[in-house]
Write an enzyme that holds these catalytic residues in place. Structure first.
Site, PDB file in Angstrom:
ATOM      1  N   CYS B   2       0.867  -1.157   0.000  1.00  0.00           N
ATOM      2  CA  CYS B   2       0.000   0.000   0.000  1.00  0.00           C
ATOM      3  C   CYS B   2       0.908   1.212   0.000  1.00  0.00           C
ATOM      4  CB  CYS B   2      -0.850   0.042   1.268  1.00  0.00           C
ATOM      5  SG  CYS B   2      -1.818  -1.452   1.535  1.00  0.00           S
ATOM      6  N   LYS B 619       2.928  -2.704  -7.943  1.00  0.00           N
ATOM      7  CA  LYS B 619       4.329  -2.566  -8.341  1.00  0.00           C
ATOM      8  C   LYS B 619       5.291  -3.189  -7.339  1.00  0.00           C
ATOM      9  CE  LYS B 619       7.644  -0.827 -10.846  1.00  0.00           C
ATOM     10  NZ  LYS B 619       7.832  -1.460 -12.148  1.00  0.00           N
TER      11      LYS B 619
END
Lengths: 391, 624
Positions: B2, B619
């Site tokens: 996050c 990512k």
């Protein structure tokens, strides 16, 4: 006078075929002088004039432009891209910018370098918004451009590349101030074939509506390959410190003052880099080579002991050991035109490979991707992708 | 994984809380806008839910959160807010719903917390908090309730110190986390870091905290990386950092790279932009490191005397695309450095039996330097006593602080979830490391080293040549986009490239794509081959092209179309599509990979996929 922000529309969609083979893989505005694309010099003049919104009209090989300029943050400008997918003339190119222009604007060519001062003047005229305006400068060979007739500060006509003798050396510098009203004027211009901005300008001039802005400052055009060497030399001479972090050089290396070296070039021992030379990123000059008055693009390799004078070596090209581009005045054929006595040792296109000990006769132009064997002598033009064998 | 951000600053009517040179005219003014913009910059870390909490003296605590991308979140207008925190989520515990989005609050709605990481003992903690009302399924929600307990438990009237409460709560949490906590009536943001990245940004009259500097780089370049176990309080008077309860000083560094390099520029997708950036990012990777004449490499790394000479094994640990870079590199280490080299998927790595720790080098390859699986492998290697080394793109990342040495790949920020330019720069960096190790060990003659270095030198130009052929790849993508499946094959250095090519295609186009060692085709996968399953082959130097072509022919006789990346000057007449790869020796397969990147991109683009944010992927994977 309003305070509307002025947008700069820069035309960068063209191919620039006269600069082949350099323009086979990049649009003309991305041809580098002093290690930076022509277009970057134009963008810098625009930002120095206090304009912070730029619309780039792109087309041919546009990835190269988008990749280099991104969203313009490196130049403190906001860059928007508009695409001219087919090259239907400069007027058509300007029309493409209509969706991103909402007030007065200036137009420049992406491949002609001008001073910031003239951009400021045109910006002010655009802001005043009385009439469209056009910058007029003088040229040594006016017949290669649009020859301008004036009545005081009114343009009365533009004669594009006239055939016969001309009465003046005043030419259209390709820098304009417009209001959005010009978009309608372009649309209403009667044109057969290409929609050139000069056709619209001629109509405006006929109505007495086109203001001329005299300019005798820097106006650099790279029309031909050899102009690149001259413009490169001129710009390096103005500010030789083009390398942000110059590479560390061995003691045995001789480098003239007026040289632009990218920070990550590799220079071998006993190399001589003569004046008016630019060497781009990740290029290599191996031991004992001599490079002078030349433009070496990124990733190129100049082999050991090679001599490269008055030459252009394009991206990722390889000049073999002891190859020679001797330099000096030459006769160069471009299309149907024969240019005599021009200062051009030779040109080697992108990704071409010139074998060891090969020689380029003065003015030789080697296309991109050419493979030339060791020891060959290359004269004239070699088509892209050709293989030159010793025979 | 996050992304979190916090911002505290003075209120200015016109230009928000940011002053000084770093301020940008375009900077959104209010605290809410600055936090929102920061979240957008962090979206690559996760994008299934987002939320903010804003605190103002009069307005108190305002929370807004919802499932969906950051852009879908409407940040409430709180004119008197002086501080705020935000979160962009990628779900680990609990699906992406409005309730599970951060920030999470306590029972009375006074405390709000954003969290990156995992609270491993949250179930036990939740049981202890049985009298608290939980509204989400997340592990995070225990944190605000624990803080609430500490606040009310200290003196009973709820007027205790947020900093002390966070410190005490931190002692009770197990797992990895970076948290930011705010409280109504308190003018501070209190943050804590253990195992998840957290960096402070120091503006003139403002301070920032975020998972990654890209969140606030447009405002300040002066940053302080927090260390594991640090707790910090950001207040109007400045930043105080504590370790084990004692105030500590942490170094402030200046970030030199451009945040705008992380913006999309003129491209429709980051991925395409990053594919096209490869010539320049590779030039940066190589800059100043190749000594072609001397046949050596300067990577600015050092090993103890004699360590490399006595080396028994190099073990590369990595995940995903980095793992394939490792597979490429392992072959180079064996060939160039004469040392046994193995590659392990980081989550599977154990030091293993039969190895001598002080004669083993463990090389962790991670773009972000925060990949939890890879960090876990590094810790296991360190615990076993092996020497560890990192190859990463991220200065100051966690991995750099846990290994004995680091080489940076210098590819610049990569935003597209599908790694492209970092793969190229990882392989190039590892190749340089292989040369350096080979030279140091005396396993590689100067002349042979020179030849490899010339190939590396030629890499940026070769990649540019491939990019210039994008049109040909786009046409091939159009022709084959609707195929049933895609198979990628190669041998030797072509194997990792085939695997990477398949990964790229599947992750952004959602098509069935698999990579194989070409020789394995006939041992099973050939059964899958039909006229509707194109085979893409790496047919270059370093990839045993002729043998691979034999396998491709096997597939062709079953009707499969064949596309090949072929060395310049070579020709395989039966290929349906042939992509030319310039002559750069051992890095030719790496150049061929650029064709496969473009192919994946154009297939996905033709299908209108969400290329920069493929479904279910993020990512930087900071959970194990």
């Amino acid at each position: 006078m309003s305070d509307d922000p002025v947008t700069a529309v820069i035309l960068a969609a063209g191919e620039g075929r006269r600069l082949e083979p350099l323009t086979n893989r990049r649009p003309k505005p991305m041809v580098p002088v002093a290690n930076r694309p022509l277009l970057e010099h134009v963008v810098e003049a625009v930002t120095a004039a206090g304009i912070d919104r730029v619309a780039l009209v792109v087309g041919y090989r546009q990835e190269r432009i988008r990749n280099h300029f991104g969203d313009g943050d490196d130049w403190d400008v906001t860059i928007e891209y508009v695409e001219q997918s087919t090259q239907l003339g400069t007027g058509h190119a300007v029309l493409q910018a209509e969706p991103v222009v909402d007030g007065p604007f200036v137009v420049l060519n992406g491949d002609r370098i001008v001073d910031a001062a003239v951009v400021s003047r045109v910006r002010d005229l655009a802001r005043d918004g009385d009439h469209p305006a056009m910058v007029v400068t003088t040229a040594e060979h006016p017949r290669e451009y649009g020859v301008v007739s004036l009545d005081d500060d009114r343009v009365t006509g533009i004669d594009e590349k006239p055939e016969g003798p001309v009465e003046t050396n005043r030419i259209n510098a390709g820098v304009y101030a417009f209001s959005p009203a010009v978009f309608d004027a372009i649309r209403e211009t009667h044109a057969t074939g290409e929609l050139a901005i000069t056709a619209t300008l001629n109509e405006l001039a006929a109505d007495g509506d086109l203001t001329a802005v005299g300019y005798d400052g820097r106006w650099l055009d790279v029309s031909n390959l050899w102009d690149l060497l001259e413009v490169n030399a001129g710009l390096i001479g103005e500010s030789p410190e083009s390398a942000s972090a110059p590479p560390t050089l061995r003691e045995s290396v001789t480098v003239a003052d007026d040289v632009a070296l990218a920070g990550n070039v590799r220079i071998g021992p006993n190399v001589t880099v003569g004046g008016s030379t630019a060497i781009g990123s990740n290029a290599t000059v191996e031991a004992g080579a001599v490079v002078e008055n030349s433009v070496i693009l990124p990733d190129a390799v100049i082999g050991a002991g090679a001599v490269v004078r008055d030459a252009i070596v394009a991206g990722n090209a390889r000049i073999g050991p002891n190859a020679t581009i001797a330099g000096g005045p030459a006769t160069v054929v471009v299309g149907d035109a024969v240019h005599r006595d021009v200062e051009l040792g030779g040109v080697v296109g992108d990704n071409a490979s010139i074998g060891g000990g090969a020689t380029l006769a003065d003015g030789a132009v080697v296309g991109d991707g050419v493979r030339a064997d060791a020891g060959v002598v290359i004269d004239g033009r070699v088509e892209s992708g050709a293989v030159v064998r010793r025979g | 994984m996050c992304g979190i951000i916090g911002y505290i600053g003075e209120i200015h009517a016109t230009d928000g809380g940011v002053t000084g040179e770093a301020a940008d005219d375009d900077t959104p003014g209010s605290v809410g806008e600055i936090v929102h913009r920061g979240l957008k910059n962090l979206e690559y870390r996760g994008y299934d839910s987002a939320g903010v909490a804003l605190v103002g003296a009069a307005s108190g605590l305002t929370v807004a959160k919802r499932s969906g991308e950051v852009g879908a979140l409407s940040v409430p207008d709180v004119p008197d807010a002086t501080l705020g925190v935000g979160h962009t989520r990628w779900s680990t515990h609990g699906p992406p719903t409005d309730a599970n989005a951060h920030p999470h609050t306590d029972c009375v709605g006074d405390v709000a917390v954003v969290h990156n990481g995992i609270v491993e003992n949250y179930e036990a903690l939740k049981r202890e908090l049985s009298d608290h009302e939980f509204t989400s399924e997340t592990d995070t929600e225990v944190i605000p309730h624990l803080i609430e307990e500490e606040l009310t438990g200290v003196d009973g009237d709820g007027d205790a110190d947020l900093l002390a409460a966070v410190r005490r709560v931190e002692d009770r949490l197990e797992g990895s986390y970076a948290i930011c906590a705010v409280r109504e009536g308190d003018d501070r943001i209190v943050v804590a870091r253990r195992g998840s990245p957290l960096v402070l940004g120091r503006g003139e009259d403002a301070a920032f905290v975020a998972s990654d500097v890209t969140a606030f780089l447009e405002h300040t370049r002066d940053v302080t990386y927090l260390e594991d176990g640090d707790v910090a309080a950001l207040s109007p008077d400045g930043v105080e950092i504590f370790a084990s309860g004692e105030p500590v000083e942490r170094e402030t560094e200046t970030v030199t790279w451009e945040a705008d390099a992380a913006e999309k520029g003129g491209y429709e997708h980051y991925m395409r932009k990053e594919i096209h950036e490869q010539p320049e990012s590779l030039r940066q990777t190589l800059a100043g490191r190749l000594d072609v004449d001397g046949g050596d490499v300067d990577l600015d790394v050092s090993f103890p005397p004699g360590f490399l000479a006595d080396l028994e094994e190099i073990r590369i640990v990595a995940c995903g695309t980095s793992y394939y870079a490792g597979r490429y590199a392992a072959q180079l280490f064996e060939e160039l450095a004469g040392v046994r080299a193995t590659v392990e998927i980081a989550s599977e790595y154990e030091f293993g039996a039969g190895r001598t720790p002080d004669r083993t080098l463990v090389v962790a390859v991670t773009q972000s330097g925060e990949t939890a699986d890879t960090l876990g492998a590094v810790r296991r290697a360190n615990a076993a006593g092996a020497r560890t080394f990192a190859v990463t793109n991220t200065l100051g990342s966690t991995v750099t602080r846990e290994v004995d040495g680091t080489a940076f790949i210098r590819a610049g920020p990569e935003i597209g979830v599908a790694a492209t330019k970092t793969f190229a720069s990882q392989v190039a960096t590892l190749a340089m490391l292989a040369v350096a190790v080979g030279r140091d060990r005396g396993a590689l003659a100067a002349a042979d080293a020179r030849s490899v270095l010339e190939d590396l030198q030629g890499l940026p130009g070769a990649v540019q040549q491939v990019l210039d052929e994008e049109k040909q790849v786009r046409e091939a993508a159009r022709e084959y986009r609707d195929s049933e499946a895609f198979f990628f094959v190669g041998r030797a250095l072509g194997v990792p490239v085939a695997l990477e090519g398949a990964l790229k295609l599947k992750e952004i186009s959602y098509d069935h794509a698999e990579g194989f060692a070409a020789g394995e085709l006939k041992h099973g996968p050939l059964a899958l081959v039909t006229p509707d399953t194109p085979v893409l082959a790496v047919l270059t130097d370093g990839a045993r092209a002729d043998e691979t072509m034999n396998n491709v022919t096997e597939a062709q006789t079953r009707g499969a179309p064949a596309l090949g990346c072929v060395s310049a000057g070579e020709e395989f007449g039966t290929l349906d599509v042939s992509f030319e790869v310039p002559d750069v020796g051992v890095v030719e397969p790496l150049v061929a990979n650029v064709y496969l990147q473009l192919f994946a991109y154009h297939v996905a683009n033709e299908k209108g996929r969400s290329i920069d944010k493929p479904r279910n992927l993020a990512k930087s994977v900071t959970v194990e």
